[in-house]
Design a protein around this motif. Structure first.
Motif, mmCIF file in Angstrom:
data_model
loop_
_atom_site.group_PDB
_atom_site.id
_atom_site.type_symbol
_atom_site.label_atom_id
_atom_site.label_comp_id
_atom_site.label_asym_id
_atom_site.label_seq_id
_atom_site.Cartn_x
_atom_site.Cartn_y
_atom_site.Cartn_z
ATOM 1 N N THR A 1 -25.759 24.071 -10.935
ATOM 2 C CA THR A 1 -26.636 24.207 -11.735
ATOM 3 C C THR A 1 -27.455 26.000 -11.617
ATOM 4 O O THR A 1 -27.483 26.476 -13.042
ATOM 5 N N LEU A 2 -27.517 25.736 -10.291
ATOM 6 C CA LEU A 2 -28.626 27.576 -10.607
ATOM 7 C C LEU A 2 -27.773 28.331 -10.507
ATOM 8 O O LEU A 2 -27.564 29.170 -11.528
ATOM 9 N N LEU A 3 -26.174 27.940 -9.529
ATOM 10 C CA LEU A 3 -25.606 29.440 -9.636
ATOM 11 C C LEU A 3 -24.973 29.737 -11.110
ATOM 12 O O LEU A 3 -24.888 30.834 -11.778
ATOM 13 N N THR A 4 -24.489 28.765 -11.843
ATOM 14 C CA THR A 4 -23.864 28.426 -13.433
ATOM 15 C C THR A 4 -24.891 29.499 -14.277
ATOM 16 O O THR A 4 -24.910 30.495 -15.696
ATOM 17 N N VAL A 5 -26.447 28.839 -13.721
ATOM 18 C CA VAL A 5 -28.093 29.540 -14.500
ATOM 19 C C VAL A 5 -27.574 31.298 -14.987
ATOM 20 O O VAL A 5 -27.813 32.650 -15.911
ATOM 21 N N ILE A 6 -27.806 31.091 -13.426
ATOM 22 C CA ILE A 6 -27.780 33.120 -12.646
ATOM 23 C C ILE A 6 -27.209 34.031 -13.222
ATOM 24 O O ILE A 6 -26.661 34.597 -13.550
ATOM 25 N N VAL A 7 -25.205 33.417 -13.950
ATOM 26 C CA VAL A 7 -24.292 34.288 -14.171
ATOM 27 C C VAL A 7 -24.840 34.136 -15.270
ATOM 28 O O VAL A 7 -24.210 35.417 -15.868
ATOM 29 N N THR A 8 -24.660 33.291 -16.014
ATOM 30 C CA THR A 8 -24.937 34.050 -17.453
ATOM 31 C C THR A 8 -26.117 34.339 -17.785
ATOM 32 O O THR A 8 -25.344 35.007 -18.527
#
Length: 229
Positions: free
Chosen positions: A133-140
């Motif tokens: 969740t966190l990495l997806t949020v950061i990348v987006t």
């Protein structure tokens, strides 16, 4: 189990778009080299992400659905996924730009970017301990922020609309990979590393992950073909 399941998913994802590329009205086949270059550039960080998450057990593959060939711990089919899915997406975007006038979507750029950033930021702050969740949020967030404020692209809303139009294909492909119509998933997820919210069998993070990958593929492809408008 069928060891050719994943390779067939890739094949059927790309085959119609590939054949249509040679249509004289489209002639996307003349841009195959440019596509391969752009998709490789975008694929590199996502493949590194994929290798890392597979190594950490954030997700893993049921190799009874694959041909058995692995590179850096990933099935060969997973490597091909980073070309087949972007090909279908970039081809679709290219066709929409060629045959439709979608400039009216520019008016929604700010709304889409700001709404997305607010929602993503809240989710990231609330669920920072869930790595997918966190990495997806950061990348987006970084992708939208770069495209909107630094690259100053006016086509974010247009791309978002086309991504929405592509959703039936997304549900078909990712649904099979996550076990919607087969006995068990091709790709399995550690329940402690994502929100647990699924669209059918698909983690909601997959859609956001796919969105950032889609935007970056469009951006790099446009830069390479010198049509960055």
């Amino acid at each position: 189990m069928m060891p050719y399941t994943y390779i067939l998913i890739n094949f059927f994802t790309v085959i119609i778009c590939f054949l249509a590329s040679f249509d004289r009205r489209i002639q996307f086949n003349k841009l195959f080299v440019e596509f391969l270059i752009s998709s490789t550039i975008v694929a590199i960080p996502f493949i590194i992400w994929d290798i890392w998450f597979t190594h950490k057990g954030v997700w893993w593959f049921d190799h009874s659905y694959t041909l058995g060939y692995k590179i850096a711990g990933l099935p060969l089919e997973e490597w091909l996924f980073f070309y087949c899915i972007p090909f279908a997406c970039v081809f679709t975007y290219y066709c929409f730009e060629k045959f439709f006038t979608l400039q009216w979507t520019n008016a929604f750029n700010n709304l889409i970017v700001f709404t997305s950033l607010i929602v993503l930021s809240v989710v990231g702050l609330l669920y920072y301990e869930r790595i997918y969740t966190l990495l997806t949020v950061i990348v987006t967030i970084l992708t939208l922020g770069y495209l909107h404020w630094i690259a100053k692209k006016e086509w974010i809303a247009k791309a978002s609309l086309i991504y929405l139009i592509l959703m039936p294909g997304f549900f078909a492909v990712n649904g099979i990979l996550t076990g919607s119509v087969i006995p068990s998933p091709v790709v399995n997820y550690n329940p402690h590393d994502f929100l647990g919210i699924r669209m059918g069998t698909i983690p909601i993070e997959d859609a956001v992950y796919g969105y950032s990958q889609f935007l970056l593929n469009i951006y790099v492809f446009k830069k390479i073909i010198k049509n960055d408008t």
